[in-house]
Structure formats: C-alpha cells, structure tokens
Write an enzyme that holds these catalytic residues in place. Structure first.
Site, PDB file in Angstrom:
ATOM      1  N   ASP A   1       0.846  -1.198   0.000  1.00  0.00           N
ATOM      2  CA  ASP A   1       0.000   0.000   0.000  1.00  0.00           C
ATOM      3  C   ASP A   1       0.879   1.246   0.000  1.00  0.00           C
ATOM      4  OD1 ASP A   1      -1.928   1.914   0.236  1.00  0.00           O
ATOM      5  OD2 ASP A   1      -2.781   1.163   2.116  1.00  0.00           O
TER       6      ASP A   1
ATOM      7  N   ASP B   1      -2.037   4.779  -5.712  1.00  0.00           N
ATOM      8  CA  ASP B   1      -2.473   3.899  -4.620  1.00  0.00           C
ATOM      9  C   ASP B   1      -2.437   2.444  -5.074  1.00  0.00           C
ATOM     10  OD1 ASP B   1      -3.600   2.672  -2.457  1.00  0.00           O
ATOM     11  OD2 ASP B   1      -5.470   3.790  -2.488  1.00  0.00           O
TER      12      ASP B   1
END
Length: 353
Positions: A38, A223
């Site tokens: 992430d 992301d």
C-alpha cells in the site's frame, strides 16, 4: 541498510482479491506472512497475539520510533484507518525476512503494528499490510531504501494461472531503466505520492483533466492498495462519453449487478476496445483495453471499465483529485525514487519471471 545490487531485497507479489500481497516472514522462528502493498500507508502491521518469537519486543512509549508514529500523545498504541475499517494494536519491534535478487534471504529489524483488533473487511489471508508510503515507519524508510519498484500482474491472473507471481524490489538494483522508460515528478502530500495527470487520450482523442485545460500539481494519488483508477465526476463523465463512442459494443443498461458502471456482455479485447494513454507531466503511459476493462465478478461474463467516478463513493472527499489504483498499474514496472522524487513507468510483461 541498503544492500548492493547483486543482493537487492526482492519479494514475490501474489494477486489476491484485487490486491497484491508481498511475501515475507516475521519472527524467530520465522512465520510466513502475506501483506497488501500500500503506497498510501505509513505503518507495516500484521494480526498478532502478540507473536511467540524470541525477537519480538513491544516498543516503549519513550522511544524515538513511538514518537515518530504519534508525535502528540507519546503512546505506543496505534490506530490505522482505511475505507474498509480500522486496525488497532501496539507498536512492536520484530525481525522481518524477505528474499533477494541473489536468492539469499535478507533480514531487517523493523517497528510494526502488532494488531490486536481489526474491523477491516478483508479475507483471512489479507489481515496484514506492507506500507510503502513516505513516512518514517514505512517499510522502505525503515530498511533505508531510497527507491523501490514493483511489477503488478493484470487482474484475473490469479484465476487463469495461480502459479504466476509479480515482484517488488528495494534499494540498489530496483531502479527502472531503459529506452522505453518515462518518468514524472511526484509531490509528497501526507506522506503519499501525488502525480500530475494532465489528461487521458482515448485513441487519438485527447480528454483534458479539467475542461479549462489547467491542472493543479499533484492531482492524482498513486495507490497500490485500491483497485480502480478513480476520477472526479466532471473528468470521468467526459472520458466515459469518448470511450463509449469508440467501442462498437453496446453497453449494458439497467443491470442491478453493475449499477451505473460502464460494462459490456462481450469481452473487450485489444482489437475491439480503444487504447487509452495517460498523460502525466512529462510522461505518457499507454493502457491496453485488456487493462482498462476487466471482469469484476469472475462468475459472470460481464466486462467493466476499470476507471470509475468518485461521486457517491467513500472517495467523494477527494474533490477534484483522483486515485490511480492498481488495475491500471498492471504490466508496468513502476519505480519510486525518493531522492529525485520521480515515479518511472516501463511497459513490462509482469507475468514473465
């Protein structure tokens, strides 16, 4: 610690339910974990009871690591919030081991979140997270890596061939180089990577991010932990109109399963779908139709646009910004250089070793 290029830390990435899991081991004796990579998060965490490990220790509230995490309260409890829920626990220190480009294992002592209470709606295999953000407790920061790169597998690979894995590399040897590499600067906002997307071409038709043609720096957050490319409503609506024009297949209407998404009952291939090109500041990145359309529910032969709208979603607070998710990052070797503050893209078949 930054390892030499011949022994650069490198781990497998396993696709799993729209996420990409990095394989590592933790503790002594080691236990394998698979954590979501992430780029928008700062803290590595894993579900833990805590660990029955000789190298495990909780972090004192007076330590520098604790103060880096919480500069207000000086407590070493942590709470990390995500769109899908919360992870709560204590900060601890542990030995983490991954493989390397030479095949040898490399180990690091890192601070991590020992999660005692999660409300995150993940599957059993994904109650772990490998944070790749810019904060001091992210994985790259803690191992002293000024650069990292990853190669994500296209959506559906886990169903077509579960044996194929992607890869993520850190430090010297993870550079993205070659004639076909393009690079764009990133802006650090909240320890996250924001790039400037000026527009997207559908075939030969250019659709600007803003109708006025002017864009603000850092209007899209990269992301790796979110699936779709999500755009503000005005830009998305103009883009969808152009995509519909260039598809010869009629989209589905009034389908409860897909809602308002742009979907078709016929597979979108590189022959019958339009090629999209993302125009970043100084870098054009091509996306083939098989990347921008996928089958969101494997049991149904419905193919949907992998780009969505922030309207009426948890991302409405993004306003006029977008989120560059992992669907459109597939089959690209993407490198983050924290010294030059650049993101690089290299077209790559990530299914090949």
């Amino acid at each position: 610690m930054v390892c030499p290029a011949h022994n650069a830390p490198q781990a497998q990435l396993i696709p799993y339910y729209n996420q990409h899991l990095m394989k590592a081991s933790i503790g002594t004796p080691p236990v394998d974990i698979y954590g979501i990579i992430d780029t928008t998060s700062d803290l590595v965490w894993t579900q833990c009871v805590p660990c029955d490990s000789s190298t495990y220790s909780e972090i004192s509230c007076h330590s520098k690591k604790c103060q880096e995490w919480d500069q207000v309260h000086r407590y070493c409890n942590y709470v990390s919030g995500y769109a899908s829920g919360l992870s709560k626990g204590v900060l601890a220190k542990e030995k983490v081991t991954i493989t390397s480009t030479s095949g040898q294992e490399v180990s690091f002592d890192i601070a991590f979140g020992c999660a005692h209470n999660n409300t995150i709606n993940y599957n059993d295999h994904t109650t772990k997270l490998i944070a790749l953000g810019l904060g001091p407790l992210s994985f790259p920061s803690q191992i002293g890596s000024k650069r990292f790169s990853y190669c994500l597998l296209p959506y559906d690979t886990e169903y077509t061939d579960p044996s194929i894995t992607g890869k993520i590399s850190f430090g010297n040897g993870s550079e993205v180089m070659g004639d076909v590499v393009v690079s764009t600067p990133f802006v650090a906002m909240g320890n996250q990577y924001y790039v400037t997307l000026e527009g997207i071409s559908v075939g030969d038709t250019y659709v600007p991010f803003n109708s006025s043609g002017k864009v603000s720096k850092g209007n899209v957050c990269i992301d790796s932990g979110s699936p779709p490319l999500t755009l503000p409503p005005d830009f998305y609506n103009r883009l969808e109109v152009e995509v519909k024009k260039q598809i010869s297949i009629d989209p589905i209407k009034n389908e409860t399963l897909t809602g308002t998404r742009l979907c078709c009952r016929t597979e979108i291939t590189n022959k019958n779908g339009p090629k999209l090109t993302d125009h970043f500041e100084g870098a054009n990145v091509e996306l083939k139709p098989t990347i921008t359309f996928n089958r969101p529910v494997h049991a149904y032969d419905i193919y949907c646009f992998a780009i969505t709208n922030t309207a009426n979603t948890a991302l409405e607070y993004f306003g006029d910004k977008g989120l560059y998710g992992n669907y459109v990052q597939a089959n690209l070797l993407i490198g983050f250089d924290l010294e030059t503050m650049m993101v690089s893209f290299k077209p790559t078949d990530c299914t090949k070793p």
